[in-house]
Design a protein around this motif. Structure first.
Motif, short mmCIF file in Angstrom:
data_model
loop_
_atom_site.label_atom_id
_atom_site.label_comp_id
_atom_site.label_asym_id
_atom_site.label_seq_id
_atom_site.Cartn_x
_atom_site.Cartn_y
_atom_site.Cartn_z
N ILE A 236 -21.47 12.14 2.64
CA ILE A 236 -20.97 12.74 1.40
C ILE A 236 -21.87 12.18 0.31
CG2 ILE A 236 -19.15 10.95 1.19
CD1 ILE A 236 -17.41 13.15 -0.17
N MET A 237 -22.58 13.05 -0.39
CA MET A 237 -23.59 12.60 -1.36
C MET A 237 -23.24 13.14 -2.74
SD MET A 237 -27.72 13.28 -1.19
CE MET A 237 -28.17 12.10 0.06
N ASP A 238 -23.27 12.29 -3.76
CA ASP A 238 -22.98 12.80 -5.09
C ASP A 238 -24.18 12.68 -6.03
OD1 ASP A 238 -22.98 10.19 -6.00
OD2 ASP A 238 -21.09 10.33 -7.06
N GLY A 239 -24.22 13.58 -7.03
CA GLY A 239 -25.32 13.60 -7.99
C GLY A 239 -25.20 14.80 -8.93
N ARG A 240 -26.35 15.34 -9.30
CA ARG A 240 -26.35 16.49 -10.22
C ARG A 240 -26.95 17.74 -9.58
NH1 ARG A 240 -24.71 12.46 -12.30
NH2 ARG A 240 -24.65 11.90 -14.51
N LYS B 160 -39.89 12.33 -5.30
CA LYS B 160 -39.79 11.13 -4.45
C LYS B 160 -38.34 10.90 -3.98
CE LYS B 160 -40.92 6.22 -4.67
NZ LYS B 160 -42.16 5.95 -3.97
N LEU B 161 -37.40 10.97 -4.92
CA LEU B 161 -36.02 10.65 -4.57
C LEU B 161 -35.36 11.75 -3.73
CD1 LEU B 161 -34.67 8.75 -7.71
CD2 LEU B 161 -35.72 7.87 -5.64
N GLN C 199 -33.61 11.30 -0.17
CA GLN C 199 -32.23 11.73 0.06
C GLN C 199 -32.14 12.64 1.28
OE1 GLN C 199 -31.58 13.33 -3.86
NE2 GLN C 199 -31.63 11.28 -4.74
N ARG C 200 -33.12 13.53 1.43
CA ARG C 200 -33.11 14.43 2.60
C ARG C 200 -33.31 13.64 3.88
NH1 ARG C 200 -36.64 19.02 -0.40
NH2 ARG C 200 -34.89 20.06 -1.43
N LYS D 240 -11.98 8.11 3.96
CA LYS D 240 -10.91 8.77 4.72
C LYS D 240 -11.47 9.71 5.77
CE LYS D 240 -7.10 7.93 1.92
NZ LYS D 240 -5.91 8.20 1.29
N LEU D 241 -12.62 10.30 5.49
CA LEU D 241 -13.16 11.32 6.39
C LEU D 241 -14.23 10.75 7.33
CD1 LEU D 241 -13.45 14.26 3.81
CD2 LEU D 241 -11.77 14.02 5.64
N GLY D 242 -14.52 9.46 7.20
CA GLY D 242 -15.54 8.85 8.06
C GLY D 242 -16.94 9.35 7.75
N LEU D 243 -17.21 9.63 6.46
CA LEU D 243 -18.55 10.09 6.06
C LEU D 243 -19.26 8.95 5.34
CD1 LEU D 243 -17.46 13.52 4.47
CD2 LEU D 243 -18.28 13.14 6.80
N ILE D 244 -20.56 8.84 5.49
CA ILE D 244 -21.32 7.81 4.77
C ILE D 244 -21.50 8.30 3.33
CG2 ILE D 244 -23.55 6.62 4.60
CD1 ILE D 244 -23.87 7.08 7.62
N TYR D 245 -21.11 7.46 2.38
CA TYR D 245 -21.22 7.84 0.97
C TYR D 245 -22.58 7.44 0.41
CZ TYR D 245 -20.74 7.46 -4.06
OH TYR D 245 -20.97 7.55 -5.40
N ILE D 246 -23.26 8.39 -0.20
CA ILE D 246 -24.57 8.09 -0.83
C ILE D 246 -24.51 8.48 -2.31
CG2 ILE D 246 -27.06 8.51 -0.78
CD1 ILE D 246 -26.70 9.30 2.21
#
Ligand code: DC
Length: 222
Positions: free
Chosen positions: A124-128, A109-110, A114-115, A25-31
């Protein structure tokens, strides 16, 4: 101009569903960063790597190349050039993922990958650990959570709808154990960043949560 919305929270809070829909909806790339830990886990399982053996872990980290691609807007994870996306949600991969997520070499490494992915993109990035470690200066930080009973019920309904037999008490026990593991590990434990907005979805439907995120985004006016 780059823009980062960080979504953190415990297992089963609906982060990936919400982040994907809000991103659309917001035009953000989801990671989805959980998928990256799962892809590393896939390598460990397939190559019989013992996560307790430092030498083996170092060697494995040097041999692993994770790349993210998109197919019809859906994230695909490539492990050394092979698309492993269909393998990532399996039980063995999930269990190994929570073990590899504790390893410093794997996280370094990850996190760096991600950066690099953010750069000039609007994501928009999700995780912990996205708001606490990967992007401490994220434009918006959301801590998405729900009670363990509600998360267990959602998982139970999902499994039942797929025709799988399961026990809701057992599912809730697993969720509580995973929360404990995620919140008490040494490196980058799960916690709400001081400047994150907490959204408790226990009594909310998917649309309501997505609309809450959209409202937060619009109020930020970035
Ligand atoms: O969200 P998920 O279940 O796909 O995550 C898989 C595992 O990776 C889980 O044990 C938590 C861990 N993880 C992490 O430590 N840090 C992240 N940024 C994302 C996931």
């Amino acid at each position: 101009m780059g823009f980062t919305m960080a979504i953190d929270g415990p297992a089963g809070a609906g982060k990936s569903t919400i982040a994907r829909l809000a991103g659309e909806k917001l035009g953000l790339i989801y990671i989805d960063t959980g998928a990256m830990y799962r892809a590393v886990a896939c390598y460990f399982v397939e190559n019989n790597i013992n996560p307790d053996d430092c030498e083996e872990v170092k060697k494995a980290c040097d041999s692993i190349v994770i790349t993210i691609d998109y197919c019809d807007g859906v994230q695909q994870v490539l492990l050394n050039g092979r698309n492993v996306t269909p393998l990532l949600r399996g039980e063995a991969t999930g269990k190994m993922a929570s073990r590899v997520a504790k390893l410093g070499d794997v996280r370094t490494k990850l996190v760096s990958l991600q950066r690099d992915m953010a750069g000039k993109e609007r994501i928009i990035m999700d995780g912990r650990d996205i708001g606490t470690c990967v992007f401490p200066d994220a434009d918006i930080k959301i801590y998405l959570t729900a009670s363990s009973a509600v998360r267990a019920k959602r998982r139970y309904d999902e499994l039942v709808s797929k025709g799988q037999e399961c026990n809701i008490e057992e599912i809730e026990r697993d969720i509580i154990n995973r929360d404990y593991e995620d919140m008490n590990r040494e490196i980058s434990p799960l916690r709400q960043a001081d400047d994150a907005i907490c959204v408790d979805t226990s009594d909310m439907g998917i649309d309501e949560v997505v609309n809450t995120l959209i409202k937060i985004y619009e109020e930020k006016n970035i």
